[in-house]
Design a protein around this motif. Structure first.
Motif, PDB file in Angstrom:
ATOM      1  N   SER A  23      27.637  45.238  21.076  1.00 46.20           N
ATOM      2  CA  SER A  23      27.794  44.429  22.291  1.00 46.20           C
ATOM      3  C   SER A  23      28.983  43.635  21.736  1.00 46.20           C
ATOM      4  CB  SER A  23      26.784  43.373  22.281  1.00 46.20           C
ATOM      5  OG  SER A  23      27.000  42.739  23.475  1.00 46.20           O
ATOM      6  N   PHE A  24      29.226  43.271  20.463  1.00 46.14           N
ATOM      7  CA  PHE A  24      30.280  42.300  19.989  1.00 46.14           C
ATOM      8  C   PHE A  24      31.447  43.390  19.766  1.00 46.14           C
ATOM      9  CE2 PHE A  24      32.814  41.466  16.551  1.00 46.14           C
ATOM     10  CZ  PHE A  24      33.363  39.947  16.733  1.00 46.14           C
ATOM     11  N   LEU A  25      31.229  44.794  19.362  1.00 53.66           N
ATOM     12  CA  LEU A  25      32.347  45.765  19.358  1.00 53.66           C
ATOM     13  C   LEU A  25      32.917  45.717  20.765  1.00 53.66           C
ATOM     14  CD1 LEU A  25      31.015  48.186  16.868  1.00 53.66           C
ATOM     15  CD2 LEU A  25      32.697  46.523  16.449  1.00 53.66           C
ATOM     16  N   ASN A  26      32.020  45.850  21.790  1.00 55.72           N
ATOM     17  CA  ASN A  26      32.690  45.895  23.210  1.00 55.72           C
ATOM     18  C   ASN A  26      33.646  44.848  23.582  1.00 55.72           C
ATOM     19  OD1 ASN A  26      31.720  48.316  24.502  1.00 55.72           O
ATOM     20  ND2 ASN A  26      29.856  47.368  24.643  1.00 55.72           N
ATOM     21  N   VAL A  27      33.364  43.678  22.969  1.00 53.53           N
ATOM     22  CA  VAL A  27      34.102  42.438  23.012  1.00 53.53           C
ATOM     23  C   VAL A  27      35.784  42.812  22.155  1.00 53.53           C
ATOM     24  CG1 VAL A  27      34.624  40.087  22.772  1.00 53.53           C
ATOM     25  CG2 VAL A  27      32.328  40.777  23.660  1.00 53.53           C
ATOM     26  N   LEU A  28      35.417  43.375  21.056  1.00 53.30           N
ATOM     27  CA  LEU A  28      36.558  43.320  20.195  1.00 53.30           C
ATOM     28  C   LEU A  28      37.367  44.610  20.682  1.00 53.30           C
ATOM     29  CD1 LEU A  28      37.666  42.870  17.415  1.00 53.30           C
ATOM     30  CD2 LEU A  28      36.360  44.572  16.724  1.00 53.30           C
ATOM     31  N   ILE A  29      36.801  45.445  21.323  1.00 50.29           N
ATOM     32  CA  ILE A  29      37.678  46.586  21.702  1.00 50.29           C
ATOM     33  C   ILE A  29      38.383  46.379  22.906  1.00 50.29           C
ATOM     34  CG2 ILE A  29      37.422  48.702  23.029  1.00 50.29           C
ATOM     35  CD1 ILE A  29      34.983  49.316  21.070  1.00 50.29           C
ATOM     36  N   HIS A  30      38.060  45.489  23.732  1.00 51.78           N
ATOM     37  CA  HIS A  30      38.498  44.704  24.954  1.00 51.78           C
ATOM     38  C   HIS A  30      39.664  43.745  24.805  1.00 51.78           C
ATOM     39  CE1 HIS A  30      39.384  43.789  29.097  1.00 51.78           C
ATOM     40  NE2 HIS A  30      38.936  42.371  28.755  1.00 51.78           N
TER      41      HIS A  30
END
Length: 286
Positions: A23-30
């Motif tokens: 879920s944090f990686l989704n934020v990082l990617i975006h």
């Protein structure tokens, strides 16, 4: 104790934690590409600001602020709507306010992160090597999707990845330090040489500098001996995925294809099965 007596619980808890990481990686990617673009624009405005007029200040935008919201209606995502994987399923892939579809890639990244992390844990017992392998897995996952989206491998991820690999190999967590240092140098120089050879012959750029740094980072983690396997695997993965995307008509043939995701996938495969694959290949040649 938990690992040896309650293996199922150990892997279950690791999977749950990895869903949160996903879920944090989704934020990082975006957000990371947007943060970089805003930073570059701000630097440009600061440099070319005329007179004493200071550049306009903007609202904070980082990995934590502002709160996540629907990009279509602005509805702020509540805690219950932000539970990894389950919230997307419960909401049936739609915003609770405007009913606009939510990309299936969000739960996909979370699920991939959990599955990849549990797979890594099967091959590495608890310890520094496992922590390093998980960190490498998570960063490679983020780099894969950022490069697919933006044709960008941020220095903010690739360079720390390189230094952490060297740091871990001070104590031979994956390979001896000498192999790691040579791997970092050789990984950068191999693609740097290919880049310039291609540019001199065709006048075009075949890849970006981020690819050099990513392969250098993989060399720092896995040693110079892994580089031939990573390059071969990345070429095979790139060919398979490239053909698949073209057949599915999800990629225009004139649009540049990122090489970073294939390096990342190949590096992760080499992390887990590099020795076996190398021995199998050498056995075919003998």
């Amino acid at each position: 104790m938990l690992y040896s007596q309650y293996a199922w619980l150990y892997f279950f808890l690791l999977g749950l934690f990895s869903l949160l990481v996903g879920s944090f990686l989704n934020v990082l990617i975006h957000r990371l590409p947007i943060m970089l673009e805003r930073s570059w624009r701000q630097e440009y405005q600061d440099y070319f600001a005329e007179g004493d007029n200071p550049p306009a200040q903007t609202e904070p935008y980082n990995l934590f602020l502002p709160r996540s919201a629907c990009p279509h209606c602005g509805h702020q995502i509540t805690a219950l709507e932000n539970i990894p994987l389950l919230s997307w399923l419960f909401l049936k892939g739609r915003c609770s306010s405007c009913q606009h579809p939510i990309s299936a890639r969000y739960p996909l990244v979370e699920l991939l992160c959990a599955l990849a992390s549990v797979t890594v844990a099967f091959y590495y017992p608890p310890g520094w090597a496992l922590a390093g392998a998980l960190l490498l897995t998570w960063i490679l996952l983020a780099l894969t999707f950022i490069d697919f989206d933006k044709l960008l491998l941020p220095d903010q991820l690739t360079l720390p990845l390189l230094w952490v690999g060297l740091l871990l190999n001070l104590s031979h967590q994956f390979v001896p330090l000498a192999d790691a240092v040579i791997g970092a140098i050789a990984g950068y120089m191999v693609l740097w040489s290919i880049y310039w050879a291609f540019k001199l012959l065709t006048g075009k750029e075949g890849m970006g500098y981020g690819d050099f740094k990513l392969l250098a980072a993989l060399g720092a983690w896995l040693g110079w001996q892994s580089l031939p396997l990573i390059l071969i695997l990345s070429s095979c993965v790139g060919a398979i995925l490239g053909i698949t995307l073209v057949v599915m008509r999800r990629h225009q043939q004139s649009k540049p294809m990122p090489f970073g995701p294939y390096l990342a996938i190949a590096g992760w495969i080499a992390l887990l099965w590099g020795e076996q694959l190398t021995n199998w290949y050498l056995g075919l040649l003998s």
